[in-house]
Design an enzyme around this catalytic site. Structure first.
Site, short mmCIF file in Angstrom:
data_model
loop_
_atom_site.label_atom_id
_atom_site.label_comp_id
_atom_site.label_asym_id
_atom_site.label_seq_id
_atom_site.Cartn_x
_atom_site.Cartn_y
_atom_site.Cartn_z
N CYS A 80 0.84 -1.20 0.00
CA CYS A 80 0.00 0.00 0.00
C CYS A 80 0.87 1.24 0.00
CB CYS A 80 -0.91 0.00 1.22
SG CYS A 80 -1.86 -1.53 1.39
N ARG B 107 1.45 1.28 -5.97
CA ARG B 107 1.61 0.42 -4.79
C ARG B 107 0.29 -0.20 -4.36
NH1 ARG B 107 6.56 1.46 -2.01
NH2 ARG B 107 5.66 0.40 -0.22
N TRP C 268 -3.79 -1.89 -1.43
CA TRP C 268 -3.80 -3.18 -2.11
C TRP C 268 -4.22 -4.21 -1.08
CZ3 TRP C 268 -1.29 -7.96 -1.84
CH2 TRP C 268 -1.42 -8.77 -2.99
N ASN D 21 0.78 0.24 5.76
CA ASN D 21 1.27 -0.61 4.69
C ASN D 21 1.87 -1.85 5.33
OD1 ASN D 21 2.45 -1.78 2.38
ND2 ASN D 21 4.32 -0.59 2.66
N GLY D 22 1.41 -3.04 4.92
CA GLY D 22 1.99 -4.26 5.46
C GLY D 22 0.94 -5.19 6.01
N GLU E 42 9.68 -15.41 -18.83
CA GLU E 42 9.32 -14.01 -18.65
C GLU E 42 8.21 -13.59 -19.60
OE1 GLU E 42 9.39 -9.84 -17.69
OE2 GLU E 42 9.63 -11.74 -16.64
N LYS F 20 4.66 -12.12 -18.36
CA LYS F 20 4.13 -10.82 -18.78
C LYS F 20 2.71 -10.97 -19.33
CE LYS F 20 7.08 -7.82 -17.72
NZ LYS F 20 7.25 -8.65 -16.53
N GLU G 217 0.31 -11.62 -16.49
CA GLU G 217 0.15 -10.48 -15.59
C GLU G 217 -0.86 -9.46 -16.10
OE1 GLU G 217 4.17 -9.43 -13.18
OE2 GLU G 217 4.33 -9.26 -15.35
N HIS H 230 8.51 -33.84 -23.63
CA HIS H 230 8.32 -34.46 -22.31
C HIS H 230 7.03 -34.00 -21.64
CE1 HIS H 230 12.34 -36.31 -22.21
NE2 HIS H 230 12.71 -35.24 -22.90
N LYS I 54 3.05 -3.26 -7.35
CA LYS I 54 4.41 -3.08 -7.86
C LYS I 54 5.46 -3.58 -6.87
CE LYS I 54 7.42 -1.55 -10.82
NZ LYS I 54 7.52 -2.20 -12.13
#
Length: 608
Positions: free
Chosen positions: A2, A27, A74, A98-99, A480, A484, A487, A503, A603
């Site tokens: 946050c 955030r 968040w 925040n946390g 990656e 992306k 996300e 496989h 983020k």
């Protein structure tokens, strides 16, 4: 996760609080709120959803007052509703957080037994209720907070505003960043320098366990034991943290297009162009010459940057590398040989799992080297040496320019290590130096493919599942690329080593399955082309990202090709990041997704 802002100002602060929250929205963006003191009375406005919803509330119900706190959330505990939005408050105190408070359930039960009724589902509300209880017992605000802080377990940054206390803010941190800003008769509190940039360039970062008593005249800092301490103030370059989309539609695409500049800036820092030699004065006493093993640890995209670097360190420096995701490494209790080197990678420098892993490595007698974008971050401050990236602020949640700057630092570091270890010749170092000086131009050429990528994205946006393949360093790039796409478009995607196709993953291939193959010109390209043939034989829809040789060798007419410029395989992973970023971006745009703020993501992951 946050974002926090607090202001002791000279005039009404609501507009400034909201402006800072816009800079912190990367955030958290599930809900937002502010609280101010108006004639000593706490008032607050909150709204679920994006920050613009809070702005609408404030237009209808303005909030006066020259002292205030704000928050963009968040969600961790409780749904993103107005009741769960911060600030949380009683008639005596308001709080932004925040946390995570890990022991909130037992604290909540204790308060509930005393008859306290809760208004939210959050862990944060127990803190404001505990402090309010201390105030009711006759303790002044500073003592009330000091009594509560030792009872909290978890990672948190807190900002308190008190009824009747127009000239007081209290901030506290444990495991989450918090900065103070000094103005002319004003003071500021924020999650990071980005929030405080419009007001001041004179900053102080609280150390672990600190709490700060803030008035307009300044701040008194106390450590976890309650002793007053001095922390170093620092002045930041003007404009260093300005965030603006400019003429771009989204921050993400702006940051993709900034890569030629920021990668060039990063390479320039570590490369003595006149001598074609890499230099790392930041390393101090860290020496690769006699190192037996390197441990790399990170999360998310930073972990994948480390995965690419594993190939570089093992090939160029002949240095064995262990790599792990920080969220697993921190709990494995991995045995580590004392005297080893542990390398940690983080854009923010505040990633909770990475920081915890760093501290474990420290306890095992490792020297600590970090690659971070924020040199004032906790990870940077707790490292023996820091190799900074120079990406600048990255606002889009999905990492782009931070990733390629990390790769640039890591390749430079691998070459430097190879020379220190006597396994890389001076001529080869000079050759790679020339290649890296050419990276900005190579990036610019690769970005010219955007129009073609945009056209391909229309068809790809209709897929339900996508497979990415690569060999060697292109394998972590495949991971990656899949990350992306997941996300920001929410399309299910998986990355695989191309040699693993037979496989298992080949069972998924049919005419509805897009397969994106990353095939730079290297010693493995022929084998990758064979994998392309296997996919084509089963009707798979192939998108090939490779140079002209790869396209010609397939001999297939039904391959959609993104023809990259000729790039040496040593630096190819850095440049090949651009098309996979643009591909994910345009797919998400066609699908109408919130590219800069994808759902459920933040983020800076500062909680476990």
């Amino acid at each position: 996760m946050c974002g926090i802002i607090g202001i002791l100002g000279k005039h009404d602060v609501a507009a400034d609080l909201v402006d800072s929250l816009k800079r912190l929205e990367y955030r958290g963006y599930d809900s937002a709120g502010i609280a101010t003191l108006d004639n000593g009375v706490l008032e607050r406005r909150r709204a679920a959803g994006k920050l613009r919803n809070l702005e609408n509330v404030l237009r209808e119900q303005p909030l006066p007052g020259a002292s205030g706190i704000g928050h963009t959330r968040w969600a961790t505990h409780g749904k993103p509703t107005e009741d769960n939005a911060h600030p949380h408050a009683t008639d005596r105190v308001a709080l932004v957080h925040n946390g995570i408070i890990e022991n909130f359930r037992e604290l909540r039960a204790e308060l509930a037994d005393e008859g306290v009724r809760f208004e939210s589902e959050t862990d944060t509300e127990v803190v404001v209720r505990l402090v309010s209880r201390e105030l009711e017992r006759g303790h002044p605000p500073v003592r009330a907070v000091a009594n509560v802080l030792p009872r909290l377990r978890g990672a948190f940054a807190l900002g308190f505003l008190f009824a009747g206390e127009d000239d007081l803010l209290i901030g506290a941190r444990h495991g989450a960043p918090l900065a103070l800003g000094f103005g002319d008769g004003e003071m500021f509190l924020g999650s990071d320098a980005l929030a405080l940039a419009p007001f001041t360039d004179d900053l102080l970062y609280l150390d672990e366990g600190d709490y700060a008593v803030i008035t307009r005249a300044g701040a008194e800092i106390y450590d976890a034991a309650g002793f007053q301490v001095a922390r170093q103030r620092q002045r930041l370059a003007p404009g260093a943290f300005v965030a603006d989309k400019g003429n771009y539609r989204h921050f993400m695409v702006k940051e993709i297009w900034e890569q030629p500049e920021v990668v060039g800036r990063t390479v320039a820092h570590y490369l003595d162009a006149s001598a074609n030699r890499f230099q790392f004065p930041e390393l101090g006493a860290i020496d690769f010459a006699n190192l037996q093993r390197l441990t790399i640890c990170a999360c998310g995209t930073a972990y994948l940057a480390g995965y690419v670097a594993r190939y570089w360190f093992e090939r160029l420096a002949r240095l064995p590398v262990d790599i792990d995701v920080a969220s697993e490494f921190r709990y494995r209790e991995a045995p580590m040989t004392p005297g080893g080197l542990a390398l940690f990678i983080s854009q923010s420098g505040e990633t909770a799992d990475t920081l915890a892993s760093l501290r474990y490595a420290r306890s095992q007698g490792q020297s600590i080297l970090s690659v971070v974008n924020v040199t004032t971050s906790t990870i940077a401050r707790e490292s023996d040496a820091v190799a900074p990236t120079f990406a600048g602020p990255e606002i889009g949640v999905a990492s782009t320019k931070a990733f390629t700057c990390q790769l640039s630092v890591l390749l430079s570091l691998a070459v430097y290590a190879g020379r220190q270890r006597g396994v890389l010749s001076e001529a080869e170092e000079a050759r790679i130096a020339d290649l890296m000086m050419g990276l900005p131009g190579q990036f610019s050429e690769a970005l010219k493919l955007e129009h073609d990528i945009e056209q391909m994205s229309r068809d790809l946006s209709r897929a339900r599942d996508v497979l990415y393949l690569g060999r060697g360093p292109a394998f972590p790039l495949a991971l990656e690329g899949a990350l992306k796409l997941k996300e920001i478009s929410y399309i299910h995607a998986e990355g695989y080593a191309a040699g693993e196709l037979k496989h298992g993953p080949i069972a998924l291939v049919d005419e509805d399955m897009p397969v994106i193959v990353i095939a730079p010109r290297d010693e493995l390209m022929d084998k990758t082309v064979s994998n392309i043939q296997e996919v084509a034989a089963r009707g798979g829809r192939i998108i090939l990202i490779g140079d002209g040789d790869a396209v010609r060798q397939t001999g297939l007419d039904n391959v959609a090709a993104l023809t990259m410029p000729d790039i040496d395989p040593v630096v190819a992973p850095i440049v090949y990041a651009a098309p996979i970023q643009l591909l994910a971006y345009h797919v998400a745009v066609f699908m109408g997704k919130d590219v800069d703020q994808p759902r459920n993501l933040a983020k800076s992951v500062t909680v476990e």
